[in-house]
Scaffold this motif. Sequence first.
Motif, short mmCIF file in Angstrom:
data_model
loop_
_atom_site.label_atom_id
_atom_site.label_comp_id
_atom_site.label_asym_id
_atom_site.label_seq_id
_atom_site.Cartn_x
_atom_site.Cartn_y
_atom_site.Cartn_z
N ARG A 144 122.02 3.31 38.85
CA ARG A 144 120.77 3.87 38.31
C ARG A 144 121.04 4.89 37.20
N MET A 145 122.19 5.55 37.27
CA MET A 145 122.53 6.51 36.22
C MET A 145 122.68 5.84 34.86
N VAL A 146 123.02 4.56 34.85
CA VAL A 146 123.22 3.83 33.60
C VAL A 146 121.99 3.01 33.23
N THR A 147 121.42 2.29 34.21
CA THR A 147 120.35 1.35 33.90
C THR A 147 118.96 1.97 33.96
N GLY A 148 118.82 3.12 34.62
CA GLY A 148 117.50 3.66 34.83
C GLY A 148 116.91 3.14 36.14
N PRO A 149 115.66 3.55 36.44
CA PRO A 149 115.09 3.23 37.75
C PRO A 149 114.47 1.84 37.88
N GLY A 150 114.35 1.10 36.80
CA GLY A 150 113.70 -0.21 36.86
C GLY A 150 114.43 -1.19 37.77
N HIS A 151 113.72 -1.73 38.77
CA HIS A 151 114.36 -2.57 39.76
C HIS A 151 114.75 -3.94 39.23
N ARG A 152 114.12 -4.40 38.16
CA ARG A 152 114.47 -5.71 37.62
C ARG A 152 115.88 -5.71 37.03
N VAL A 153 116.39 -4.55 36.70
CA VAL A 153 117.79 -4.43 36.26
C VAL A 153 118.65 -3.81 37.35
N LEU A 154 118.08 -2.86 38.07
CA LEU A 154 118.83 -2.16 39.11
C LEU A 154 119.34 -3.10 40.20
N LEU A 155 118.50 -4.03 40.65
CA LEU A 155 118.89 -4.90 41.77
C LEU A 155 120.03 -5.85 41.42
N PRO A 156 119.96 -6.61 40.31
CA PRO A 156 121.10 -7.47 40.00
C PRO A 156 122.37 -6.70 39.67
N ALA A 157 122.23 -5.54 38.99
CA ALA A 157 123.42 -4.74 38.70
C ALA A 157 124.03 -4.18 39.98
#
Length: 366
Positions: free
Chosen positions: A299-312
């Motif tokens: 989350r520190m890199v991608t931000g809080p958005g789950h559409r990116v957070l979950l696969p990362a």
Amino acid sequence: MAIVSPTSPTPVSARPVPTDAPRRARTTALLALLVGALLVSALAAAGSGQLAIPLAEVAGSFLHRLGLDIGPLPTHPRGDATLWTIRFPRVVMAMLVGAALAVAGAVMQGVFGNPLAEPSIVGVSSGAAVAAASSIVLGLTFAGTWTIAVCAFVGGLVTTLAVYGLSRADGRTEVVTLVLTGIAVNAVAAAGLGLLMFLGDTQAREQIVFWQLGSLNGSRWQYVGVVAPLVALGIMASLLSARSLDLLALGERQARHLGVHVERLRIFLVVVVALLTAAAVSFCGIVAFVGLVVPHLVRMVTGPGHRVLLPASMVAGALVLVVADLGARTLVAYADLPIGMLTSLVGGPFFFWLLRRTRRSAGGWS
């Protein structure tokens, strides 16, 4: 043609349009880096051990099994058999368990709206482990090779629902209530495991100790065949709920106005978390703090958005557990350290830091 003086405002057409291109670039680079690191780590883990196999031979063995005549085969007479009967199943199991725990942690944090939510901290892993250990002591075989996973799922689901119900107050989840509920559930689970150890025979006791410490030793393809569909189903359901989790982060009232059935979403995702946790602990025991540490770092890199957070988080969790298992097998010669112990050594201090950070940012317990 508009003439702009130094003191006149900039025309709308000339103003720069805000864009998320830098964040998208960072996210793409992060995913590419994680996938590349995961592939290299998997090859290194498969080639490491008492019988060392070079990376080129590991890759060659894998490619030859795919029907591609690329790369050298293992020169040791037992090299190919060691890879396919012991090393590759263990590496694949590490990927599955790490991905499941990381995604489960990210989903729990979104569902509870709480950065401290994680399957092992709130007792979900312990509840699933108690149910699985009960099936071992009682000799249950009603679902064949799926029996342990089914019992773990039921235990994890009951525990998750209990934690969810007990930690809610006035329509929100309190940090202190969540942590204290997890402490109580873990204490009860520890007592249950102790009772099962007292009632079970020597073999059952050894398996329960295995649950408490966590280990990927003994992973086989038939176990991977049980865990893989559960993890795939849970991760797919989580990814499909990413947009709803983003809306839920705006607040329950705002999410309802935007068409989200909040309680139905929460119950559905509680079941998904139980499914992922059951898949993770069904054959590997309790592996703590992966679901806490990985989503926060991502989350520190991608931000809080789950559409990116979950696969990362999925890829990062797989990477973390592959590296942790490699350390468990190689840090001490001729010994296989419990992987749950290693993850707790790293995750414990991280949890303490996060707890103090959350308290400071909230101005006290909230």
